[in-house]
Design an enzyme around this catalytic site. Structure first.
Site, short mmCIF file in Angstrom:
data_model
loop_
_atom_site.label_atom_id
_atom_site.label_comp_id
_atom_site.label_asym_id
_atom_site.label_seq_id
_atom_site.Cartn_x
_atom_site.Cartn_y
_atom_site.Cartn_z
N ASP A 130 15.67 -19.19 -92.78
CA ASP A 130 14.94 -18.13 -92.06
C ASP A 130 14.17 -18.61 -90.84
OD1 ASP A 130 13.10 -19.59 -93.48
OD2 ASP A 130 12.25 -17.91 -94.60
N HIS A 131 13.85 -19.89 -90.77
CA HIS A 131 12.94 -20.33 -89.70
C HIS A 131 13.65 -20.70 -88.40
CE1 HIS A 131 10.03 -20.43 -92.91
NE2 HIS A 131 9.08 -20.86 -92.11
N ARG A 478 -0.60 -15.78 -89.02
CA ARG A 478 -1.22 -16.95 -88.38
C ARG A 478 -1.27 -16.72 -86.88
NH1 ARG A 478 1.19 -21.39 -92.18
NH2 ARG A 478 -0.50 -21.01 -93.62
C1 MIC Z 1 4.39 -21.16 -91.28
O1 MIC Z 1 4.24 -19.95 -91.45
O2 MIC Z 1 3.56 -21.87 -90.70
C2 MIC Z 1 5.66 -21.80 -91.81
C3 MIC Z 1 6.47 -22.19 -90.65
O3 MIC Z 1 6.37 -20.86 -92.57
C4 MIC Z 1 5.29 -22.99 -92.66
C5 MIC Z 1 6.47 -23.77 -93.14
C6 MIC Z 1 6.83 -24.95 -92.29
O4 MIC Z 1 6.11 -25.30 -91.40
O5 MIC Z 1 7.85 -25.57 -92.56
C7 MIC Z 1 4.41 -22.67 -93.85
O6 MIC Z 1 3.77 -21.63 -93.89
O7 MIC Z 1 4.31 -23.49 -94.76
FE1 SF4 Z 2 8.24 -17.26 -91.60
FE2 SF4 Z 2 6.06 -16.56 -90.33
FE3 SF4 Z 2 6.30 -16.07 -92.86
FE4 SF4 Z 2 5.97 -18.58 -92.08
S1 SF4 Z 2 4.53 -16.92 -91.85
S2 SF4 Z 2 7.46 -17.82 -93.59
S3 SF4 Z 2 7.09 -18.52 -90.18
S4 SF4 Z 2 7.55 -15.19 -91.24
#
Ligand code: MIC
Ligand code: SF4
Length: 798
Positions: A130-131, A478
């Site tokens: 997904d990322h 975030r």
């Molecule tokens: C996020 O929302 O910051 C992420 C990208 O989903 C991260 C995961 C990652 O950095 O691999 C998370 O929330 O842990």
């Molecule tokens: Fe993906 Fe954003 Fe959820 Fe992290 S916070 S899992 S990057 S949708």
């Protein structure tokens, strides 16, 4: 014979015109719930045993019930407590747990699991791609391009899933947390996910905890997973939400109260009548963002609405079993439980709230937001509105947002700024398309993106506003600097999808849809009525493209080749980190040179940036090039600057990764001095692996964020806390730090502490007192060089 590797690309996915319209909308099929239903009788029996032997009759919180019923060997975690129930567990004991499920986002724990040499994962596990999907023009083209450009990684993940019997959710299937909620989460289950927003599954009463990949490997290898028993904060919800107020506003409000550090080492457990009014997906939004206050996770008692959601998503047998478990008292806190703190929230008094910029805990009620904007002198302009993400892309969210879009359409309005919408899963995408929401949103100017993280994690090829100060509104969770579009001047304000949508029609940052009007196409004032929507689709969900749904509980195919090309720039086999200690030698760390003193907020995004860098997640050498490169050096205040010193004391300036690599090439291990809540934010394990790979052995902090602190321990870095926070300024770059007392701590001397002998370049020596948080097992990881080395040593010795 090695099986031919499968090239992943669901060709059927791309048929159709610019808008994907599926010809049929079959209902979401019932799931095989045998593996999905928690073994409630066994969990209850374990809990009864733990209560009888160790806890006495003390009333338990819900989180405690779930944790204790998933203990590995209760004696190991609770010995000495006594059946009279005396003795404190919360905040003191390390619990050895057996989580029931693991979910992994993209390349996270697979490479580490592979090095353990096991044929299959010990617990049901899923992988979610997904990322890596970059948002550019819209779902179809973006997905196609991203699959091409990430093919090597997706092929790797698909073949690893096949080899080890893991359910594989390929690109386009959706965001990990939404898929877990729709398919796997269940009330009373303990699960781990390699992502900090794993607690999203709390919406279904699951105790879901975000961890780094090495922790996930514990669960996958049947190694007990260790967690310091969290303290429990009760959040008492009374009153009723109304009008524009949503579950998102509740968690934005709580983030403001608790701050980004307030949840560390704590579970937020909600109770009271207000819980039962919220939809399951609304509760998921609340628990998702508990990560923003650093909470271990959030817990909700089982509600009728959770049962309805389970049934609507094809899991009636799970709902029936949960109804039974709830009647046994398993799925709610005991009457009279004592919380470590209670926060009261009257939902009738809650108003829409906007948090930001640059930190999720800067909370402003909507009614005061215009004043806040004016006081800060920001331009009264919204430059984009983004809705969706794992936090807010439920059917309910989308239906309420659509009610706003429909009102705007009848007033002849279109969004004034780019308005991007990310569905959380293929099921949501297909269902909102069937029910006409997609069309309603597109009609007013929305661009629907692929079912993936996209702009939430910097996968946003944003052409406008490069380098310019600007404000975006998102329904994400975030908002750290540079997170969405790599522009550190983009201010991301977090709000409910409803508020984001209404403000996209105004284009003004000070617009308050609750009180203010816009001008309709007829020149007359137009005011939005409060949004309305449905918690669940009245015609049921439709799964959309079912080729994206893996078959349940696949058998491992051990002969599958998981090929990693030695010339790949995207994937690299992990070499074990060497131990800091020589066999038979001292158990103090070797002398470490201080690389830098990091100033202020240093999230995992600062330590290992996301966006385009995510493509190197499977390649430690390449991704290490971004190490700490948005961190601020406290000596001079510059970003991405570190110092090296020649033998004559001459100072050489370089970027942080450059200087770290110089230390590494000279075989000089190093240390970092860091500020409050170091490693805040994500579960990103690379933020621990990269410094370790470059030679870091010790990090001394004013404080650490939970997941990151554990990730450091797992990778063989010793995290120490300043006993006196002001000592932070006593250690500078170029100083050499030696641990004194670590040997005693490792040897199990109960009152031993670690002091630091700091030798300044001129020879002056100062001493700094610290506190460690290492459990006996964690000390073993440190000794072995990493937790993974330790698991392998154990396996070799049995
Ligand atoms: C996020 O929302 O910051 C992420 C990208 O989903 C991260 C995961 C990652 O950095 O691999 C998370 O929330 O842990
Ligand atoms: Fe993906 Fe954003 Fe959820 Fe992290 S916070 S899992 S990057 S949708």
């Amino acid at each position: 014979m090695a099986l031919k590797r499968i090239r992943f690309l669901p060709s059927t996915y791309f048929s159709g015109g610019s808008r994907r319209r599926l010809a049929t909308h079959a209902p979401t099929p019932d799931k095989d719930c045998r593996v999905l239903t928690p073994p409630y009788p066994t969990l209850l029996a374990k809990l009864a045993h733990v209560q009888k032997e160790y806890l006495g009759s003390r009333p338990l919180s819900l989180a405690e019930k779930i944790l204790y019923s998933h203990l590995d060997d209760p004696e190991k975690s609770l010995n000495g407590l006594g059946s009279d129930g005396k003795g404190r567990v919360r905040g003191e004991r390390y619990l050895q747990l057996k989580p029931a499920r693991v979910a992994m986002q993209d390349a996270s724990a697979q490479l580490q699991f592979m090095t353990c040499g096991l044929p299959t994962s010990a617990v049901p596990t899923s992988i979610h791609c997904d990322h890596l999907i970059q948002a550019n023009v819209g779902a179809e083209a973006d997905l196609k391009r991203s699959i091409e450009s990430n093919r090597e990684v997706f092929d790797f993940l698909e073949s690893a899933a096949r080899k080890y019997g893991i359910e594989f959710w390929g690109p386009g299937s959706g965001i990990i947390h939404q898929i877990v909620l729709e398919n796997y989460a269940s009330p009373g289950m303990l699960m781990l996910g390699t992502d900090s927003h794993t607690p999203n599954a709390g919406g279904l009463g699951c105790l879901a905890i975000g961890v780094g990949g090495a922790d996930a490997v514990d669960a996958m290898t049947h190694t007990p997973w260790e967690l310091k028993a969290p303290s429990i904060v009760g959040i008492h919800l009374t009153g009723k939400m109304s009008g524009w107020t949503t579950p998102k506003d509740l968690i934005l409000h709580i983030a403001g109260k608790l701050t980004v550090r307030g949840g560390t080492g704590r579970v937020l457990e909600y109770f009271g009548p207000g819980v039962h009014d919220q939809s399951c997906t609304g509760l998921a939004t609340i628990s998702n963002m508990g990560a923003e206050v650093g909470a271990t996770t959030s817990a909700f008692p089982y509600t009728a609405k959770m049962g309805a959601y389970l049934r609507a998503t094809g899991r009636s047998p799970v709902a029936d079993a949960a109804d039974w478990a709830a009647r046994q008292g398993f799925l709610a806190a005991d009457e009279g439980v004592e919380y470590d703190e209670v926060i009261e929230v009257n939902l009738s008094e809650l108003e829409p709230t906007i948090n930001g910029p640059f930190t999720p805990d800067l909370s402003t009620p909507l009614s005061k937001f215009a004043q806040f904007v004016a006081t800060n002198g920001w331009k009264n302009e919204v430059s984009a509105g983004l809705i969706g993400s794992c936090t807010n892309s439920s059917y309910e969210d989308m239906s309420r947002v659509t009610s706003i879009a429909q009102q705007a359409k009848s007033a002849g309005l279109k969004t004034k700024v780019p308005f991007l919408c990310t569905p959380g899963s293929e099921q949501i995408r297909a269902t909102i398309e069937r029910d006409g929401f997609t069309e309603a949103l597109e009609d007013v100017g929305a661009v629907v993106l692929a079912n993936a993280c996209g702009p939430c994690i910097g996968q946003w090829n944003r052409a406008e506003k490069k380098g310019e100060e600007n404000a975006i509104l998102t329904s994400f969770n975030r908002n750290f600097k540079g997170r969405n579009d790599a522009n550190s001047k983009t201010m991301n304000f977090l709000a409910s999808p409803e508020i984001v949508t209404a403000m996209a029609f105004s284009g003004q940052l000070t617009f308050n849809p609750v009180t203010d009007s816009l001008i309709g196409a007829d020149g007359k004032p137009f005011k939005f009525a409060p949004p309305r929507g449905n918690m669940l689709p009245s015609n049921g969900f439709t799964p959309g493209n079912q080729s994206l749904t893996p078959s349940p509980s696949p058998l491992a195919v051990p002969e599958t080749e998981v090929a990693i090309s030695p010339t790949s720039t995207r994937l690299e086999v992990l070499a074990p980190f060497p131990s800091h200690f020589k066999p038979g030698g001292s158990l103090e760390l070797p002398p470490l040179k201080v690389l830098m003193r990091v100033r202020g907020k240093c999230t995992t995004d600062h330590i290992s940036a996301a966006g385009p860098w995510l493509k190197y997640k499977g390649h430690l050498t390449n991704i290490s090039e971004n190490t700490l490169f948005t961190a601020t050096n406290d000596e001079g205040g510059e970003v991405n600057v570190a110092f090296d010193y020649t033998k004559d004391g001459e100072k050489i300036t370089g970027t942080i990764p450059e200087v770290a690599k110089r230390f590494k090439s000279r075989g000089e291990p190093w240390a970092l001095v860091v500020d409050q809540n170091y490693g805040e934010g994500s579960a990103r394990e690379h933020a621990a692996m990269q410094p370790r790979f470059l030679g870091c052995g010790l990090i001394i902090a004013r404080s650490f964020a939970r997941i990151h602190e554990t990730n450091l321990k797992k990778q063989g870095i010793l995290p120490l806390w300043f006993l006196n926070k002001d000592d932070y300024a006593m250690i500078s770059s170029g100083d050499v730090v030696e641990t004194v007392g670590l040997e005693d701590v490792i040897n199990g001397s109960s009152d031993a502490t670690v002091r630091l002998k700091v030798t300044r370049p001129g020879g002056e020596i100062v001493w700094v007192e610290t506190r460690h948080t290492m459990s006996a097992d964690q000390l073993r990881w440190l000794r072995s060089g990493s937790a993974l080395n330790y698991i392998k040593e154990l396996a070799a010795s049995t």
